[in-house]
Design an enzyme around this catalytic site. Structure first.
Site, PDB file in Angstrom:
ATOM      1  N   THR A 178     -25.765  11.141  22.348  1.00 50.92           N
ATOM      2  CA  THR A 178     -25.113   9.122  21.692  1.00 50.92           C
ATOM      3  C   THR A 178     -26.311   8.684  21.738  1.00 50.92           C
ATOM      4  O   THR A 178     -27.046   8.912  21.876  1.00 50.92           O
ATOM      5  CB  THR A 178     -24.183   9.024  23.039  1.00 50.92           C
ATOM      6  OG1 THR A 178     -23.598   9.613  23.382  1.00 50.92           O
ATOM      7  CG2 THR A 178     -24.209   7.590  22.872  1.00 50.92           C
ATOM      8  N   VAL A 207     -11.914  10.806  26.926  1.00 59.99           N
ATOM      9  CA  VAL A 207     -13.210   9.856  26.347  1.00 59.99           C
ATOM     10  C   VAL A 207     -13.726   9.516  27.160  1.00 59.99           C
ATOM     11  O   VAL A 207     -13.406   9.484  27.876  1.00 59.99           O
ATOM     12  CB  VAL A 207     -12.132   9.113  26.156  1.00 59.99           C
ATOM     13  CG1 VAL A 207     -12.785   7.362  25.658  1.00 59.99           C
ATOM     14  CG2 VAL A 207     -11.048   9.163  24.353  1.00 59.99           C
ATOM     15  N   GLY A 208     -15.482   9.314  26.359  1.00 58.49           N
ATOM     16  CA  GLY A 208     -16.175   9.356  27.934  1.00 58.49           C
ATOM     17  C   GLY A 208     -16.799   7.518  28.051  1.00 58.49           C
ATOM     18  O   GLY A 208     -15.530   7.017  27.455  1.00 58.49           O
ATOM     19  N   THR A 229     -26.652   6.467  27.601  1.00 59.63           N
ATOM     20  CA  THR A 229     -26.521   7.830  27.146  1.00 59.63           C
ATOM     21  C   THR A 229     -26.517   8.863  28.142  1.00 59.63           C
ATOM     22  O   THR A 229     -26.481   8.346  30.075  1.00 59.63           O
ATOM     23  CB  THR A 229     -27.216   8.563  25.678  1.00 59.63           C
ATOM     24  OG1 THR A 229     -27.208   9.351  25.481  1.00 59.63           O
ATOM     25  CG2 THR A 229     -28.647   7.910  27.337  1.00 59.63           C
ATOM     26  N   GLY A 232     -20.875  11.056  30.583  1.00 56.50           N
ATOM     27  CA  GLY A 232     -19.830   9.523  30.537  1.00 56.50           C
ATOM     28  C   GLY A 232     -19.123   9.292  31.697  1.00 56.50           C
ATOM     29  O   GLY A 232     -18.857   8.689  32.310  1.00 56.50           O
TER      30      GLY A 232
HETATM   31  N1  ASP Z   1     -22.055   9.222  26.825  1.00 61.03           N
HETATM   32  C1  ASP Z   1     -21.585  10.796  26.266  1.00 61.03           C
HETATM   33  C2  ASP Z   1     -20.404  10.813  26.521  1.00 61.03           C
HETATM   34  O1  ASP Z   1     -20.197  10.757  27.745  1.00 61.03           O
HETATM   35  C3  ASP Z   1     -21.985  11.658  25.576  1.00 61.03           C
HETATM   36  C4  ASP Z   1     -23.695  11.391  25.891  1.00 61.03           C
HETATM   37  O2  ASP Z   1     -24.801  10.008  25.462  1.00 61.03           O
HETATM   38  O3  ASP Z   1     -24.053  11.797  24.621  1.00 61.03           O
HETATM   39  O4  ASP Z   1     -19.534  10.933  25.930  1.00 61.03           O
END
Ligand code: ASP
Length: 320
Positions: A178, A207-208, A229, A232
């Site tokens: 992310t 959904v994260g 990031t 999630g």
């Molecule tokens: N935090 C993001 C999610 O869980 C994933 C990521 O950080 O790449 O949707």
């Protein structure tokens, strides 16, 4: 992520530096923190290198469902979208939610219809070939693990798949890709922006943390700003960004606050779960992770171009 090729790492570093430079140009010209953070995210969505926009990771069904959010620290205005497909720039849809609706978060079809009404660019060329190839190999690994069961069933049975352990069939923490930005402008105003495809082989509809206030992002003038990031499912259970800003509000510098919340994340959910970047009201930057690496870029007035770093032990490649 540790296994990334030198070419991929170079793309990564170039992509971060270019995006930070886009934000820097806006700040240099006297623009707002919100505009700078938003523009940096547009650049990363368009590049296809990161897990956002064109480069978004895929669901078990091979589809793209993106999440994005912005927050303006001066008045706690928030705009976010969740589970959107067929959009070139989810971050601009999030911004439009903030500016043109009475709501904070729109999801799925409604969000897409709103974005279309706003005239935002459609994109239907997902996924690019390299993402499709990654999807095929990750899905094949999961299928083998699930021994003939459906991928969805296999995912449920694996359970710990989100834990990004050494034998993680999704390939370690390379699915934490992310992108996010925090910024402070010449007026001392803060902003946060974040955009993502989520996590690899998520269930459709998942959904994260990214579009969720306090989990994926938070920004309040005079308190601090942070974006996260990682996995999630865990980040949202420690409200990592709100918690970091809470520490900064109480007087911690950004670095101390980031380390404190990653320690909290690790104590609750173990190693390899994620990280964050932050800026405190004095404009000091912070970052912390408990994964193998996290790309980061930094710029402030007086620097010719942004500095970048990827691995925990890396110094910035330009003096800050
Ligand atoms: N935090 C993001 C999610 O869980 C994933 C990521 O950080 O790449 O949707």
């Amino acid at each position: 992520m540790r296994g990334m090729t030198p070419e991929r790492e170079a793309q990564y570093r170039d992509g971060m530096r270019a995006a930070a430079a886009v934000g820097a140009a806006i700040l240099r010209a006297g623009g707002s923190a919100l505009d700078a953070a938003t523009a940096a995210m547009v650049d990363m969505e368009d590049g296809g290198v990161f897990n956002a926009g064109l480069g978004s990771c895929l669901t078990t069904a091979g589809t793209v469902e993106m999440d994005a959010a912005v927050m303006r620290g001066s008045d706690r205005a928030i705009g976010a979208v969740a589970g959107v497909a067929e959009l070139a720039n989810p971050i601009l849809a999030a911004r439009a939610v903030m500016e043109h609706t009475p709501h904070c978060l729109l999801a799925a079809e409604g969000a897409l219809a709103f974005a279309r009404d706003q005239g935002l660019e459609r994109r239907t060329d997902f996924p690019p070939a390299h993402r499709r190839a990654e999807w095929e190999s990750k899905r094949a690994t999961l299928e083998a693990r699930a021994a003939g069961k459906s991928v969805e069933q296999g995912l449920a049975e694996l359970g710990g798949v989100l834990g990004a352990q050494e034998d993680d069939p999704l390939g370690g923490d390379d699915h934490h890709d992310t992108v996010g930005a925090v910024a402070m402008d010449a007026q001392g105003r803060l902003a946060a922006a974040v955009t993502t495809g989520g996590i690899w082989l998520k269930m459709p509809g998942r959904v994260g943390d990214s579009p969720l206030p306090g989990a994926g992002f938070w920004a309040v003038d005079g308190h601090g700003a942070a974006v996260a990031t990682g996995t999630g499912e865990y980040l949202m259970r420690v409200m990592i960004c709100h918690e970091a800003v809470h520490f900064m509000r109480a007087g911690d510098d950004a670095q101390t606050a980031c380390e404190a919340v990653v320690a909290l994340l690790e104590s609750e959910f173990g190693p390899d779960q994620g990280g964050l970047i932050a800026i405190d009201p004095q404009g000091r930057l912070g970052w912390a992770i408990n994964t193998h690496g996290m790309g980061r870029a930094a710029w402030h007035a007086g620097m010719a171009e942004p500095a970048v770093a990827v691995w925990p032990e890396d110094d910035w490649d330009r003096p800050l």
